[in-house]
Design a protein around this motif. Structure first.
Motif, PDB file in Angstrom:
ATOM      1  N   THR A 280      -0.758   0.101 -15.345  1.00 11.55           N
ATOM      2  CA  THR A 280      -1.086  -1.089 -14.547  1.00 11.55           C
ATOM      3  C   THR A 280      -1.444  -2.229 -15.483  1.00 11.55           C
ATOM      4  OG1 THR A 280      -1.922   0.295 -12.757  1.00 11.55           O
ATOM      5  CG2 THR A 280      -2.526  -2.023 -12.713  1.00 11.55           C
ATOM      6  N   TYR A 281      -0.800  -3.365 -15.267  1.00  8.55           N
ATOM      7  CA  TYR A 281      -0.962  -4.525 -16.142  1.00  8.55           C
ATOM      8  C   TYR A 281      -1.388  -5.750 -15.334  1.00  8.55           C
ATOM      9  CZ  TYR A 281       2.181  -1.744 -19.141  1.00  8.55           C
ATOM     10  OH  TYR A 281       2.763  -0.744 -19.891  1.00  8.55           O
ATOM     11  N   THR A 282      -1.857  -6.749 -16.078  1.00  9.11           N
ATOM     12  CA  THR A 282      -2.030  -8.078 -15.527  1.00  9.11           C
ATOM     13  C   THR A 282      -1.654  -9.068 -16.615  1.00  9.11           C
ATOM     14  OG1 THR A 282      -3.530  -9.535 -14.296  1.00  9.11           O
ATOM     15  CG2 THR A 282      -4.464  -8.357 -16.175  1.00  9.11           C
ATOM     16  N   VAL A 283      -1.783 -10.347 -16.320  1.00  7.15           N
ATOM     17  CA  VAL A 283      -1.543 -11.389 -17.314  1.00  7.15           C
ATOM     18  C   VAL A 283      -2.910 -11.906 -17.750  1.00  7.15           C
ATOM     19  CG1 VAL A 283      -0.437 -13.601 -17.779  1.00  7.15           C
ATOM     20  CG2 VAL A 283       0.645 -11.975 -16.216  1.00  7.15           C
ATOM     21  N   ALA A 284      -3.148 -11.955 -19.044  1.00  7.10           N
ATOM     22  CA  ALA A 284      -4.495 -12.220 -19.559  1.00  7.10           C
ATOM     23  C   ALA A 284      -5.075 -13.533 -19.046  1.00  7.10           C
ATOM     24  CB  ALA A 284      -4.484 -12.209 -21.088  1.00  7.10           C
ATOM     25  N   ASP A 285      -4.248 -14.572 -18.927  1.00  5.20           N
ATOM     26  CA  ASP A 285      -4.789 -15.883 -18.560  1.00  5.20           C
ATOM     27  C   ASP A 285      -4.775 -16.136 -17.054  1.00  5.20           C
ATOM     28  OD1 ASP A 285      -2.085 -16.051 -18.337  1.00  5.20           O
ATOM     29  OD2 ASP A 285      -1.853 -17.872 -19.535  1.00  5.20           O
ATOM     30  N   ASP A 286      -4.300 -15.153 -16.264  1.00  3.17           N
ATOM     31  CA  ASP A 286      -4.307 -15.306 -14.808  1.00  3.17           C
ATOM     32  C   ASP A 286      -4.152 -13.925 -14.187  1.00  3.17           C
ATOM     33  OD1 ASP A 286      -4.009 -15.920 -12.133  1.00  3.17           O
ATOM     34  OD2 ASP A 286      -2.792 -17.706 -12.512  1.00  3.17           O
ATOM     35  N   ASP A 287      -5.280 -13.287 -13.876  1.00  4.81           N
ATOM     36  CA  ASP A 287      -5.233 -11.891 -13.437  1.00  4.81           C
ATOM     37  C   ASP A 287      -5.263 -11.743 -11.913  1.00  4.81           C
ATOM     38  OD1 ASP A 287      -7.819 -12.647 -13.019  1.00  4.81           O
ATOM     39  OD2 ASP A 287      -8.740 -10.958 -14.056  1.00  4.81           O
ATOM     40  N   ARG A 288      -4.712 -12.737 -11.199  1.00  4.64           N
ATOM     41  CA  ARG A 288      -4.676 -12.645  -9.735  1.00  4.64           C
ATOM     42  C   ARG A 288      -3.611 -11.672  -9.247  1.00  4.64           C
ATOM     43  NH1 ARG A 288      -3.510 -18.469  -7.850  1.00  4.64           N
ATOM     44  NH2 ARG A 288      -2.360 -18.473  -9.833  1.00  4.64           N
ATOM     45  N   VAL A 289      -2.661 -11.337 -10.118  1.00  3.76           N
ATOM     46  CA  VAL A 289      -1.551 -10.455  -9.752  1.00  3.76           C
ATOM     47  C   VAL A 289      -1.484  -9.293 -10.738  1.00  3.76           C
ATOM     48  CG1 VAL A 289       0.968 -10.291  -9.616  1.00  3.76           C
ATOM     49  CG2 VAL A 289      -0.193 -12.234  -8.598  1.00  3.76           C
ATOM     50  N   LEU A 290      -1.190  -8.095 -10.214  1.00  2.51           N
ATOM     51  CA  LEU A 290      -1.041  -6.901 -11.040  1.00  2.51           C
ATOM     52  C   LEU A 290       0.413  -6.440 -10.996  1.00  2.51           C
ATOM     53  CD1 LEU A 290      -4.136  -4.861  -9.784  1.00  2.51           C
ATOM     54  CD2 LEU A 290      -4.052  -6.602 -11.579  1.00  2.51           C
ATOM     55  N   ALA A 291       0.836  -5.768 -12.045  1.00  2.00           N
ATOM     56  CA  ALA A 291       2.167  -5.173 -12.085  1.00  2.00           C
ATOM     57  C   ALA A 291       2.037  -3.732 -12.569  1.00  2.00           C
ATOM     58  CB  ALA A 291       3.093  -5.959 -13.014  1.00  2.00           C
ATOM     59  N   THR A 292       2.675  -2.804 -11.874  1.00  2.00           N
ATOM     60  CA  THR A 292       2.660  -1.412 -12.291  1.00  2.00           C
ATOM     61  C   THR A 292       4.067  -0.954 -12.656  1.00  2.00           C
ATOM     62  OG1 THR A 292       3.046  -0.429 -10.107  1.00  2.00           O
ATOM     63  CG2 THR A 292       0.760  -0.952 -10.688  1.00  2.00           C
ATOM     64  N   THR A 293       4.133  -0.052 -13.623  1.00  2.00           N
ATOM     65  CA  THR A 293       5.390   0.633 -13.935  1.00  2.00           C
ATOM     66  C   THR A 293       5.145   2.127 -13.794  1.00  2.00           C
ATOM     67  OG1 THR A 293       4.887   0.731 -16.313  1.00  2.00           O
ATOM     68  CG2 THR A 293       6.151  -1.162 -15.521  1.00  2.00           C
TER      69      THR A 293
ATOM     70  N   THR B 230       6.034  -2.180  -9.287  1.00  2.00           N
ATOM     71  CA  THR B 230       5.427  -2.810  -8.113  1.00  2.00           C
ATOM     72  C   THR B 230       4.561  -3.965  -8.573  1.00  2.00           C
ATOM     73  OG1 THR B 230       5.321  -0.649  -7.012  1.00  2.00           O
ATOM     74  CG2 THR B 230       4.035  -2.436  -6.047  1.00  2.00           C
ATOM     75  N   VAL B 231       4.633  -5.076  -7.876  1.00  2.00           N
ATOM     76  CA  VAL B 231       3.733  -6.203  -8.112  1.00  2.00           C
ATOM     77  C   VAL B 231       2.770  -6.266  -6.938  1.00  2.00           C
ATOM     78  CG1 VAL B 231       3.539  -8.678  -8.519  1.00  2.00           C
ATOM     79  CG2 VAL B 231       5.538  -7.426  -9.377  1.00  2.00           C
ATOM     80  N   LEU B 232       1.475  -6.361  -7.226  1.00  2.00           N
ATOM     81  CA  LEU B 232       0.445  -6.327  -6.186  1.00  2.00           C
ATOM     82  C   LEU B 232      -0.542  -7.469  -6.388  1.00  2.00           C
ATOM     83  CD1 LEU B 232       0.455  -3.203  -7.770  1.00  2.00           C
ATOM     84  CD2 LEU B 232      -0.190  -2.641  -5.449  1.00  2.00           C
ATOM     85  N   ASP B 233      -1.247  -7.807  -5.300  1.00  2.00           N
ATOM     86  CA  ASP B 233      -2.354  -8.733  -5.466  1.00  2.00           C
ATOM     87  C   ASP B 233      -3.609  -7.938  -5.834  1.00  2.00           C
ATOM     88  OD1 ASP B 233      -3.490  -7.661  -3.132  1.00  2.00           O
ATOM     89  OD2 ASP B 233      -2.787  -9.301  -1.862  1.00  2.00           O
ATOM     90  N   ARG B 234      -4.727  -8.639  -6.044  1.00  2.00           N
ATOM     91  CA  ARG B 234      -5.940  -7.965  -6.501  1.00  2.00           C
ATOM     92  C   ARG B 234      -6.530  -7.033  -5.456  1.00  2.00           C
ATOM     93  NH1 ARG B 234      -8.742  -9.550 -11.127  1.00  2.00           N
ATOM     94  NH2 ARG B 234     -10.086  -7.822 -10.508  1.00  2.00           N
ATOM     95  N   HIS B 235      -6.069  -7.145  -4.203  1.00  2.00           N
ATOM     96  CA  HIS B 235      -6.513  -6.232  -3.149  1.00  2.00           C
ATOM     97  C   HIS B 235      -5.590  -5.028  -3.030  1.00  2.00           C
ATOM     98  CE1 HIS B 235      -9.470  -9.192  -1.981  1.00  2.00           C
ATOM     99  NE2 HIS B 235      -8.525 -10.115  -1.867  1.00  2.00           N
ATOM    100  N   ARG B 236      -4.647  -4.906  -3.958  1.00  2.00           N
ATOM    101  CA  ARG B 236      -3.676  -3.805  -4.024  1.00  2.00           C
ATOM    102  C   ARG B 236      -2.616  -3.880  -2.927  1.00  2.00           C
ATOM    103  NH1 ARG B 236      -6.891  -4.005  -7.531  1.00  2.00           N
ATOM    104  NH2 ARG B 236      -7.576  -2.316  -8.907  1.00  2.00           N
ATOM    105  N   ALA B 237      -2.456  -5.041  -2.326  1.00  2.00           N
ATOM    106  CA  ALA B 237      -1.389  -5.225  -1.348  1.00  2.00           C
ATOM    107  C   ALA B 237      -0.078  -5.498  -2.088  1.00  2.00           C
ATOM    108  CB  ALA B 237      -1.701  -6.384  -0.415  1.00  2.00           C
ATOM    109  N   PRO B 238       0.992  -4.741  -1.790  1.00  2.00           N
ATOM    110  CA  PRO B 238       2.263  -4.959  -2.490  1.00  2.00           C
ATOM    111  C   PRO B 238       2.850  -6.336  -2.197  1.00  2.00           C
ATOM    112  CG  PRO B 238       2.230  -2.816  -1.393  1.00  2.00           C
ATOM    113  CD  PRO B 238       1.044  -3.581  -0.881  1.00  2.00           C
TER     114      PRO B 238
END
Length: 214
Positions: free
Chosen positions: A146-159, A174-182
């Motif tokens: 599970t990853y995010t972008v260091a300068d804007d962690d509002r979105v997560l990406a999983t592989t 999968t790309v998700l928001d911080r509430h884990r909604a896809p």
């Protein structure tokens, strides 16, 4: 040259007596998203690393705690400011140590992942993704990063990749928001020599578009 065969028992012997310290927790929290605590198998100690210092293909540096973990444990320990007293930081470090020790049985799986998994991690690193959670291994033998972008962690990406299957495999992302909604799904073939860079670049473009729309 003297060599030690690494097993779960050896890892327990090396790391179970060790503890995460308030200084490590502080360093990761102060550095921000992407900072991690690793169990350094080569040096047999815990270390805090900034995103730029983390080598995503070094199997000997096992991610055991992340910035998101520190945020959660500090909230549990009721630390609201950097001026919290020593007792509160010690409480947070003790809680973190307990959590890390509970995950030790999965460490061998992190050591034994395929070159394809490592290639995907390197490609994600090059595209500016940083670890948001420690790697997870499910009961089907799938490793989920599970990853995010260091300068804007509002979105997560999983592989999600087979942890132990060599050769050409499918990467589920999968790309998700911080509430884990896809927010978006993607998949594609990868192996240790091809597919990872294209997949990571596509995920970065997708995340960038989603952040622009938020």
């Amino acid at each position: 040259m003297f060599r030690v065969k690494i097993t779960t028992e050896v890892l327990r012997e090396w790391f179970e007596p060790l503890a995460l310290t308030p200084a490590l927790i502080r360093q990761v929290r102060d550095t921000g998203p992407g900072a991690v605590i690793v169990a350094d198998v080569a040096e047999q100690r815990y270390r805090a690393l900034a995103p730029a210092s983390l080598d995503p293909v070094d199997r000997s540096q096992l991610i055991v705690y992340t910035h998101d973990d520190t945020e959660r444990v500090l909230a549990t320990a009721a630390i609201r400011t950097l001026r919290a007293d020593h007792h509160a930081w010690r409480t947070a470090a003790d809680l973190a140590t307990h959590q890390v020790r509970s995950h030790m049985p999965t460490w061998m799986a992190a050591l034994c992942v395929t070159p394809t998994v490592l290639s995907m991690r390197l490609a994600m690193h090059r595209e500016g993704f940083v670890p948001f959670h420690r790697p997870q291994l499910d009961n089907l033998g799938t490793v989920i990063d599970t990853y995010t972008v260091a300068d804007d962690d509002r979105v997560l990406a999983t592989t999600a990749l087979p942890a132990f299957t060599t050769g050409r495999v499918t990467c589920e992302a999968t790309v998700l928001d911080r509430h884990r909604a896809p927010l978006a799904l993607a998949n594609g073939p990868v192996c240790d020599t091809c597919g990872a860079e294209e997949g990571a670049a596509g995920l970065r473009a997708l995340v960038t578009d989603l952040l622009d729309d938020l």
